[in-house]
Motif scaffolding. Structure first.
Motif, PDB file in Angstrom:
ATOM      1  N   VAL A  59       5.496   7.603 -16.449  1.00  0.00           N
ATOM      2  CA  VAL A  59       5.639   8.082 -14.843  1.00  0.00           C
ATOM      3  C   VAL A  59       6.297   6.806 -14.167  1.00  0.00           C
ATOM      4  N   LEU A  60       5.238   5.661 -14.319  1.00  0.00           N
ATOM      5  CA  LEU A  60       5.949   4.302 -13.399  1.00  0.00           C
ATOM      6  C   LEU A  60       6.978   3.815 -14.054  1.00  0.00           C
ATOM      7  N   HIS A  61       7.098   3.985 -15.727  1.00  0.00           N
ATOM      8  CA  HIS A  61       8.630   3.397 -15.980  1.00  0.00           C
ATOM      9  C   HIS A  61       9.625   4.091 -15.539  1.00  0.00           C
ATOM     10  N   GLU A  62       9.462   5.626 -15.625  1.00  0.00           N
ATOM     11  CA  GLU A  62      10.709   6.305 -14.966  1.00  0.00           C
ATOM     12  C   GLU A  62      10.998   5.852 -13.435  1.00  0.00           C
ATOM     13  N   HIS A  63      10.167   5.618 -12.954  1.00  0.00           N
ATOM     14  CA  HIS A  63      10.494   5.301 -11.369  1.00  0.00           C
ATOM     15  C   HIS A  63      10.259   3.848 -11.281  1.00  0.00           C
ATOM     16  N   ARG A  64      10.482   2.714 -12.049  1.00  0.00           N
ATOM     17  CA  ARG A  64      10.396   1.467 -12.115  1.00  0.00           C
ATOM     18  C   ARG A  64      11.165   0.697 -10.739  1.00  0.00           C
ATOM     19  N   GLU A  65      12.151   1.117 -10.741  1.00  0.00           N
ATOM     20  CA  GLU A  65      13.219   0.394  -9.784  1.00  0.00           C
ATOM     21  C   GLU A  65      12.482   0.660  -8.256  1.00  0.00           C
ATOM     22  N   GLU A  66      12.109   1.851  -7.998  1.00  0.00           N
ATOM     23  CA  GLU A  66      11.480   2.555  -6.655  1.00  0.00           C
ATOM     24  C   GLU A  66      10.346   1.602  -6.437  1.00  0.00           C
ATOM     25  N   LEU A  67       9.445   1.256  -7.440  1.00  0.00           N
ATOM     26  CA  LEU A  67       8.262   0.796  -7.329  1.00  0.00           C
ATOM     27  C   LEU A  67       8.111  -0.730  -7.617  1.00  0.00           C
ATOM     28  N   GLY A  68       9.185  -1.340  -7.864  1.00  0.00           N
ATOM     29  CA  GLY A  68       9.251  -2.715  -7.808  1.00  0.00           C
ATOM     30  C   GLY A  68       8.722  -3.249  -9.415  1.00  0.00           C
TER      31      GLY A  68
ATOM     32  N   LEU B 128       0.920  -1.304  -0.073  1.00  0.00           N
ATOM     33  CA  LEU B 128       0.105   0.033   0.055  1.00  0.00           C
ATOM     34  C   LEU B 128       0.814   1.157  -0.009  1.00  0.00           C
ATOM     35  N   ARG B 129       2.027   1.326   0.649  1.00  0.00           N
ATOM     36  CA  ARG B 129       2.959   2.509   0.689  1.00  0.00           C
ATOM     37  C   ARG B 129       3.573   2.468  -0.912  1.00  0.00           C
ATOM     38  N   ILE B 130       3.840   1.356  -1.486  1.00  0.00           N
ATOM     39  CA  ILE B 130       4.134   1.477  -2.929  1.00  0.00           C
ATOM     40  C   ILE B 130       3.000   2.149  -3.758  1.00  0.00           C
ATOM     41  N   HIS B 131       1.924   1.632  -3.711  1.00  0.00           N
ATOM     42  CA  HIS B 131       0.500   2.401  -4.297  1.00  0.00           C
ATOM     43  C   HIS B 131       0.767   3.847  -4.027  1.00  0.00           C
ATOM     44  N   ALA B 132       0.615   4.259  -2.764  1.00  0.00           N
ATOM     45  CA  ALA B 132       0.701   5.794  -2.451  1.00  0.00           C
ATOM     46  C   ALA B 132       1.794   6.300  -3.049  1.00  0.00           C
ATOM     47  N   ARG B 133       2.807   5.730  -3.259  1.00  0.00           N
ATOM     48  CA  ARG B 133       4.050   6.561  -3.769  1.00  0.00           C
ATOM     49  C   ARG B 133       3.884   6.506  -5.429  1.00  0.00           C
ATOM     50  N   ALA B 134       3.185   5.446  -5.818  1.00  0.00           N
ATOM     51  CA  ALA B 134       2.966   5.750  -7.246  1.00  0.00           C
ATOM     52  C   ALA B 134       1.881   6.719  -7.699  1.00  0.00           C
ATOM     53  N   VAL B 135       1.020   6.818  -6.816  1.00  0.00           N
ATOM     54  CA  VAL B 135       0.069   7.838  -7.076  1.00  0.00           C
ATOM     55  C   VAL B 135       0.436   8.986  -7.019  1.00  0.00           C
TER      56      VAL B 135
ATOM     57  N   ALA C  36      -9.018  10.624 -10.651  1.00  0.00           N
ATOM     58  CA  ALA C  36      -8.308  10.148 -12.299  1.00  0.00           C
ATOM     59  C   ALA C  36      -7.103   9.503 -12.048  1.00  0.00           C
ATOM     60  N   SER C  37      -6.480   9.473 -10.967  1.00  0.00           N
ATOM     61  CA  SER C  37      -5.158   8.916 -10.718  1.00  0.00           C
ATOM     62  C   SER C  37      -5.125   7.612 -10.100  1.00  0.00           C
ATOM     63  N   ASP C  38      -5.770   7.637  -9.066  1.00  0.00           N
ATOM     64  CA  ASP C  38      -5.959   6.316  -7.980  1.00  0.00           C
ATOM     65  C   ASP C  38      -6.007   4.821  -8.593  1.00  0.00           C
ATOM     66  N   GLU C  39      -7.135   4.520  -8.901  1.00  0.00           N
ATOM     67  CA  GLU C  39      -7.640   3.371  -9.307  1.00  0.00           C
ATOM     68  C   GLU C  39      -6.538   3.068 -10.622  1.00  0.00           C
ATOM     69  N   ILE C  40      -6.661   3.951 -11.617  1.00  0.00           N
ATOM     70  CA  ILE C  40      -5.949   3.451 -12.612  1.00  0.00           C
ATOM     71  C   ILE C  40      -4.630   3.378 -12.579  1.00  0.00           C
ATOM     72  N   THR C  41      -3.830   4.142 -11.736  1.00  0.00           N
ATOM     73  CA  THR C  41      -2.515   3.948 -11.531  1.00  0.00           C
ATOM     74  C   THR C  41      -2.181   2.417 -10.883  1.00  0.00           C
ATOM     75  N   GLY C  42      -2.943   1.984  -9.968  1.00  0.00           N
ATOM     76  CA  GLY C  42      -3.004   0.587  -9.469  1.00  0.00           C
ATOM     77  C   GLY C  42      -3.195  -0.401 -10.626  1.00  0.00           C
ATOM     78  N   PHE C  43      -4.086   0.109 -11.420  1.00  0.00           N
ATOM     79  CA  PHE C  43      -4.496  -1.155 -12.548  1.00  0.00           C
ATOM     80  C   PHE C  43      -3.404  -1.083 -13.670  1.00  0.00           C
TER      81      PHE C  43
END
Length: 185
Positions: free
Chosen positions: A174-183, A20-27, A104-111
């Protein structure tokens, strides 16, 4: 004014789940990027993304009332309102772009993260059309509310223009740019 460090400290205190912390960071990252592109306050948008689920792990039956109350006690009314509105079925009005952006960012980022995790190349080469195709598969990431995804995208596009594909491409980038941090590597 609440700082990002204070927000992160609270999130870590209230959220024992690394997932959940990773999700929060991604959002947070997606919200910061969106704010930058729209000329909005990057810090405020980022904090909304970071804290939107801060109370979920510890008090799921009270979510989001604990984090909303915590924010209001500190005079962070814009953040409190956005967090209280990040699910349409709660019946909170979407008065500001911050509210719509979080929805517009929460659910879709997790998806999108779920889409990446089932691919051997993760975010590398992931395209919006693939995400949209997976959205049609109700069995895939079944916990993601498709109505919330659609409503969030609709509200954001209505408020600021663009297309679903552009929004998805930005999230993927955005997720690709931070892929290491986000697993996601």
């Amino acid at each position: 004014m609440l700082t990002r460090d204070e927000g992160w400290q609270l999130l870590c205190e209230w959220t024992p789940s690394a997932k959940l912390r990773i999700h929060a960071r991604a959002v947070e990252l997606v919200m910061r990027d969106l704010a930058g592109r729209l000329g909005e306050n990057v810090e405020r948008f980022g904090l909304a993304g970071l804290l939107h689920d801060a109370d979920y792990d510890t008090w799921p039956e009270e979510h989001p009332t604990r984090i909303v109350a915590w924010l209001r006690e500190r005079g962070e009314t814009d953040l409190a309102h956005a967090v209280s509105a990040h699910y349409t079925r709660w019946g909170v009005p979407y008065d500001h772009l911050l509210d719509k952006a979080l929805l517009a960012s929460d659910e879709i980022t997790g998806f999108v993260m779920a889409c990446a995790l089932v691919r051997p190349t993760r975010t590398e080469g992931l395209e919006p059309k693939s995400v949209k195709k997976k959205l049609k598969d109700k069995a895939f990431a079944a916990g993601v509310d498709r109505f919330e995804v659609a409503e969030g995208l609709r509200m954001l596009i209505e408020a600021r223009g663009g297309t679903e594909e552009e929004h998805l491409a930005r999230i993927i980038a955005v997720l690709h740019e931070h892929r290491e941090e986000l697993g996601l590597s």
